[in-house]
Design an enzyme around this catalytic site. Structure first.
Site, PDB file in Angstrom:
ATOM      1  N   ARG A 101      -7.800  46.953   2.134  1.00 37.56           N
ATOM      2  CA  ARG A 101      -6.888  47.964   1.561  1.00 37.56           C
ATOM      3  C   ARG A 101      -7.042  49.315   2.243  1.00 37.56           C
ATOM      4  NH1 ARG A 101      -2.587  48.567   1.262  1.00 37.56           N
ATOM      5  NH2 ARG A 101      -2.577  46.444   0.439  1.00 37.56           N
ATOM      6  N   LYS A 136       2.883  71.109   5.371  1.00 32.03           N
ATOM      7  CA  LYS A 136       3.083  70.357   4.135  1.00 32.03           C
ATOM      8  C   LYS A 136       2.521  68.947   4.300  1.00 32.03           C
ATOM      9  CE  LYS A 136       7.159  73.066   2.901  1.00 32.03           C
ATOM     10  NZ  LYS A 136       8.630  73.075   2.702  1.00 32.03           N
ATOM     11  N   LYS A 168       6.143  85.413   6.633  1.00 29.07           N
ATOM     12  CA  LYS A 168       7.150  84.852   5.735  1.00 29.07           C
ATOM     13  C   LYS A 168       7.586  85.907   4.727  1.00 29.07           C
ATOM     14  CE  LYS A 168       6.908  80.414   5.175  1.00 29.07           C
ATOM     15  NZ  LYS A 168       6.544  79.058   4.722  1.00 29.07           N
ATOM     16  N   GLU A 198       9.925  84.888   9.663  1.00 31.89           N
ATOM     17  CA  GLU A 198      10.927  84.148   8.905  1.00 31.89           C
ATOM     18  C   GLU A 198      12.074  85.089   8.536  1.00 31.89           C
ATOM     19  OE1 GLU A 198       9.955  81.228   5.545  1.00 31.89           O
ATOM     20  OE2 GLU A 198      10.640  83.019   4.471  1.00 31.89           O
ATOM     21  N   ASP A 219      15.476  80.560   8.164  1.00 34.96           N
ATOM     22  CA  ASP A 219      15.143  79.824   6.950  1.00 34.96           C
ATOM     23  C   ASP A 219      16.375  79.580   6.090  1.00 34.96           C
ATOM     24  OD1 ASP A 219      13.406  78.631   5.015  1.00 34.96           O
ATOM     25  OD2 ASP A 219      13.557  80.470   3.829  1.00 34.96           O
TER      26      ASP A 219
END
Length: 282
Positions: A101, A136, A168, A198, A219
């Protein structure tokens, strides 16, 4: 073996095995004779998949005590189809079963990322743009997931917060403006790091260009604004598009002439591929 030249996977594999095996594989201990040997074949059950993570098979089985011998293993990046043999491995049967597994989990996850990435890369073939990943990723698995993106033909964005400057919206709010944020970054960041900003509007784009940003992330801009941004920026500024990119929209985005298209779904939403392992006792 590119991945294992970057880091030693032993600790990662040990954590995964500890999570699965705990104090011991009770079922295998009850059904497999000590020292019994066997052979395992891993087959593909997907219509199409790109293999990544097959290189985990040997070290996983080695750490479970299988003393594995890899008889066949498709190369990383291979395109496989339903019914194809991904790998043949022989060794001590108890170790093969205990490691099954964990080995399959690594291969299924990383192949899912590579397959998703290849689909996006194929969708923009012939354009100037590159498909890149994001941060992410699943906690603790970033290095292997970004490896899988490369196997699928994509490219890596920042590996971490220390590998580039990306200003950002929250950084802009804290600094007071795009200009102030870029000026502060230039004072602090070494000259070897590019400064990316951004931007959500063409007005912000103008400000970022005037403040001499090295790269600009567009963005969630509509396609018409992305076309305008490329004209405004000219060829001297790297343009990246991010936000809600899908297979339905990625081709049109690439055809605007942007340089980079970041897709968080490569890692955070990739579906694990379907493969199976069958044992033959010897």
């Amino acid at each position: 073996m590119e991945l294992f030249q970057q880091f030693d996977p032993t600790d990662l594999i040990k954590r995964a095995l500890a999570e699965d095996v705990g104090q011991g594989d009770i079922t295998t201990a009850a059904t497999v004779a000590p020292g019994q040997k066997g052979r395992a074949r891993i087959r593909v059950k997907e219509p199409r998949m790109i293999l990544a993570g097959g290189i985990f098979l040997e070290p996983v089985m080695r750490l479970t005590g299988a003393s594995p011998g890899i008889l066949k293993l498709a190369p990383e990046g291979a395109e496989l189809r339903a019914g194809d043999t991904l790998a043949d491995v022989e060794g001590k049967l108890a170790g093969l079963l205990t490691g099954e597994r964990t080995a399959l989990n690594f291969i299924q996850l990383l192949s899912g990322i590579a397959t998703t990435t290849r689909t996006f890369v194929d969708a923009i073939a012939g354009t100037h743009a590159k498909i890149i990943d994001t941060r992410k990723t699943h906690p603790g698995l970033r290095i292997v997931e970004k490896y899988a993106v490369r196997v699928g033909g994509g490219h890596n964005h920042r590996h971490g917060l220390d590998s580039g400057v990306l200003i950002k919206e929250n950084h802009i709010a804290a600094a007071g403006s795009i200009t102030k944020a870029i000026e502060s970054a230039r004072r602090l960041a070494p000259h070897t790091l590019k400064i990316e900003v951004e931007c959500e509007t063409l007005t912000q784009l103008d400000e970022a260009i005037k403040a001499r940003a090295d790269a600009i992330l567009l963005d969630n801009m509509p396609l018409s604004d992305i076309v305008s941004a490329r004209k405004i920026a000219g060829g001297g500024v790297i343009l990246e598009v991010s936000g809600g990119v899908t297979l339905d929209t990625v081709r049109a985005i690439a055809e605007t002439g942007v340089d980079l298209i970041s897709v968080g779904a490569l890692t955070h939403s990739a579906r694990s591929v379907d493969i199976s392992m069958r044992i033959e006792a010897m």
